[in-house]
Write a protein that holds these residues in place. Sequence first.
Motif, PDB file in Angstrom:
ATOM      1  N   ALA A 317       0.821  -1.214   0.000  1.00 38.64           N
ATOM      2  CA  ALA A 317       0.000   0.000   0.000  1.00 38.64           C
ATOM      3  C   ALA A 317       0.852   1.261   0.000  1.00 38.64           C
ATOM      4  O   ALA A 317       0.538   2.241  -0.685  1.00 38.64           O
ATOM      5  N   TRP A 318       1.956   1.259   0.768  1.00 35.76           N
ATOM      6  CA  TRP A 318       2.812   2.454   0.827  1.00 35.76           C
ATOM      7  C   TRP A 318       3.522   2.692  -0.497  1.00 35.76           C
ATOM      8  O   TRP A 318       3.649   3.836  -0.957  1.00 35.76           O
ATOM      9  N   VAL A 319       3.996   1.611  -1.118  1.00 36.66           N
ATOM     10  CA  VAL A 319       4.631   1.738  -2.437  1.00 36.66           C
ATOM     11  C   VAL A 319       3.612   2.241  -3.453  1.00 36.66           C
ATOM     12  O   VAL A 319       3.904   3.116  -4.283  1.00 36.66           O
ATOM     13  N   ALA A 320       2.391   1.679  -3.372  1.00 29.15           N
ATOM     14  CA  ALA A 320       1.340   2.101  -4.302  1.00 29.15           C
ATOM     15  C   ALA A 320       1.011   3.575  -4.131  1.00 29.15           C
ATOM     16  O   ALA A 320       0.767   4.284  -5.113  1.00 29.15           O
ATOM     17  N   ALA A 321       1.009   4.065  -2.892  1.00 32.16           N
ATOM     18  CA  ALA A 321       0.720   5.482  -2.652  1.00 32.16           C
ATOM     19  C   ALA A 321       1.775   6.365  -3.307  1.00 32.16           C
ATOM     20  O   ALA A 321       1.455   7.370  -3.964  1.00 32.16           O
ATOM     21  N   ALA A 322       3.048   5.996  -3.152  1.00 29.44           N
ATOM     22  CA  ALA A 322       4.121   6.768  -3.783  1.00 29.44           C
ATOM     23  C   ALA A 322       4.028   6.692  -5.302  1.00 29.44           C
ATOM     24  O   ALA A 322       4.234   7.691  -6.007  1.00 29.44           O
ATOM     25  N   ALA A 323       3.712   5.490  -5.808  1.00 30.09           N
ATOM     26  CA  ALA A 323       3.620   5.309  -7.253  1.00 30.09           C
ATOM     27  C   ALA A 323       2.459   6.110  -7.832  1.00 30.09           C
ATOM     28  O   ALA A 323       2.582   6.730  -8.897  1.00 30.09           O
ATOM     29  N   LEU A 324       1.326   6.120  -7.131  1.00 29.58           N
ATOM     30  CA  LEU A 324       0.171   6.873  -7.622  1.00 29.58           C
ATOM     31  C   LEU A 324       0.426   8.382  -7.564  1.00 29.58           C
ATOM     32  O   LEU A 324      -0.109   9.136  -8.370  1.00 29.58           O
ATOM     33  N   ALA A 325       1.256   8.813  -6.608  1.00 31.32           N
ATOM     34  CA  ALA A 325       1.651  10.222  -6.588  1.00 31.32           C
ATOM     35  C   ALA A 325       2.435  10.560  -7.856  1.00 31.32           C
ATOM     36  O   ALA A 325       2.264  11.644  -8.434  1.00 31.32           O
ATOM     37  N   MET A 326       3.280   9.630  -8.317  1.00 35.34           N
ATOM     38  CA  MET A 326       4.007   9.834  -9.570  1.00 35.34           C
ATOM     39  C   MET A 326       3.041   9.906 -10.749  1.00 35.34           C
ATOM     40  O   MET A 326       3.179  10.765 -11.630  1.00 35.34           O
ATOM     41  N   VAL A 327       2.070   8.993 -10.770  1.00 35.08           N
ATOM     42  CA  VAL A 327       1.091   8.988 -11.859  1.00 35.08           C
ATOM     43  C   VAL A 327       0.294  10.287 -11.866  1.00 35.08           C
ATOM     44  O   VAL A 327       0.048  10.889 -12.918  1.00 35.08           O
ATOM     45  N   GLY A 328      -0.121  10.737 -10.671  1.00 37.44           N
ATOM     46  CA  GLY A 328      -0.847  11.999 -10.586  1.00 37.44           C
ATOM     47  C   GLY A 328      -0.016  13.180 -11.039  1.00 37.44           C
ATOM     48  O   GLY A 328      -0.521  14.089 -11.711  1.00 37.44           O
ATOM     49  N   ALA A 329       1.268  13.176 -10.692  1.00 37.02           N
ATOM     50  CA  ALA A 329       2.163  14.246 -11.127  1.00 37.02           C
ATOM     51  C   ALA A 329       2.326  14.244 -12.644  1.00 37.02           C
ATOM     52  O   ALA A 329       2.332  15.307 -13.285  1.00 37.02           O
ATOM     53  N   ALA A 330       2.455  13.050 -13.221  1.00 40.19           N
ATOM     54  CA  ALA A 330       2.585  12.952 -14.678  1.00 40.19           C
ATOM     55  C   ALA A 330       1.332  13.459 -15.369  1.00 40.19           C
ATOM     56  O   ALA A 330       1.395  14.202 -16.361  1.00 40.19           O
ATOM     57  N   SER A 331       0.173  13.076 -14.843  1.00 46.48           N
ATOM     58  CA  SER A 331      -1.096  13.490 -15.443  1.00 46.48           C
ATOM     59  C   SER A 331      -1.261  15.003 -15.405  1.00 46.48           C
ATOM     60  O   SER A 331      -1.633  15.636 -16.404  1.00 46.48           O
ATOM     61  N   MET A 332      -0.969  15.611 -14.261  1.00 45.60           N
ATOM     62  CA  MET A 332      -1.110  17.060 -14.145  1.00 45.60           C
ATOM     63  C   MET A 332      -0.109  17.782 -15.040  1.00 45.60           C
ATOM     64  O   MET A 332      -0.435  18.810 -15.658  1.00 45.60           O
ATOM     65  N   SER A 333       1.097  17.256 -15.155  1.00 42.60           N
ATOM     66  CA  SER A 333       2.131  17.907 -15.968  1.00 42.60           C
ATOM     67  C   SER A 333       1.729  17.974 -17.435  1.00 42.60           C
ATOM     68  O   SER A 333       1.821  19.026 -18.076  1.00 42.60           O
TER      69      SER A 333
END
Length: 404
Positions: A317-333
């Motif tokens: 779950a913790w790895v997934a949270a960090a990974a989803l933060a990356m996905v969210g950052a990519a999407s917003m960028s």
Amino acid sequence: MSTAMEREETVEVPTGRGLGRLLASTGVSIAGQGMVLAAVPLLAARLTNDPFQVSLTVAATYAAWLLVGLPAGALVDRWPRRRTMVIADLVRALIIGGLGLAVIAGVAQMWLLILSVFLLGVASCFFDPAAQAALPAVVGRDPSVLARANGRMWSLDLIGRSLIGPPVGAALFVMAAGLPFFANGATFLLSAALLVGISSLHPPARVGEQFRLALSIREGLGYLARHSELRTLTIGMGSFNFVYNLAYATLVLYAKDRLQVTEQGFGLLLASAAVGGLFAGYVVSKVGRSPRASTLYAAGLAMQGLGWLMVAAMPNAWVAAAALAMVGAASMSVTILGGAARQRLTPDAMLGRVSAITRVIGIGAAGLGALANGLVAGSLGLQQAVLIAGSASVLAAVFFWRSD
């Protein structure tokens, strides 16, 4: 026959004039829509236990864009943008208010809910391209100013749609099922009032004396197809949305089965993606000039792919949270920089159509990605769907990088 390019009359206005009202309008209306994002499925679950009918409430918005998006974009390029946005807000307030009355009266049915969501989507087909076309009219076309303005606008969208609106909407629904719908109606009215005060929006250039809808749509499609940078931006958006939904459509099931998170924990996972998006919005809005479309989507797809590969390879779950933060950052960028580049590269007389065409392609690709997710996850498994999405995203990144 004269074309939009021949009659282009783009008017630059003082930078930032009216931006506060435009951003305030976005903030309040998106927060209201975020409330309804939570309230619609909750109401659907009260009205029926049929998963197919519940899924239609999501499909209704996609259907609105696929059916109405292109002609709406052509009409937006013909009509005054401010008036279009105000009328769309008033229509949305009427629709959602009527649904709220039906809920309070106890006469709401699934067909009415689905129809209401579809009609709200139709109104958004006019509002969203008009808002995208209005932004450069308000702040001008300087790349750095456009990037900052888009960053602020999309950050407000993310906050309202993902962080504030849904929990408030769910809480209001528990208090009284009609409350979130009335609240959304009030935000649309407030949005319309704020937009009325913007004096810097000029009507788009006229496309000849006689207006033919089909010809106008073809003209917009042709212009986008011939413009290599706009074409790459559109293909990039479609690719990004496809692989995103190839992983995301059944993420809730993967989170429960493989990550062992609760429903509340899944909400926190989504919040981590929103936090990543907000951080990226702050950073990329300071970029002086958008990179080339191929470079932008190569980087965005690579970051998204790495995030999904982390989710699939390390079910924690913790790895997934960090990974989803990356996905969210990519999407917003890619959303901010791609939107700013599109506004900068497109003549004012074409901006409504180009924005609508891009949105239609993006939504169509998202729908295809969700469908592909269902097929892959159903036949190969939930983890394999996320793994394939991550791999496809990386491969797409390589394609865009090599085409630069």
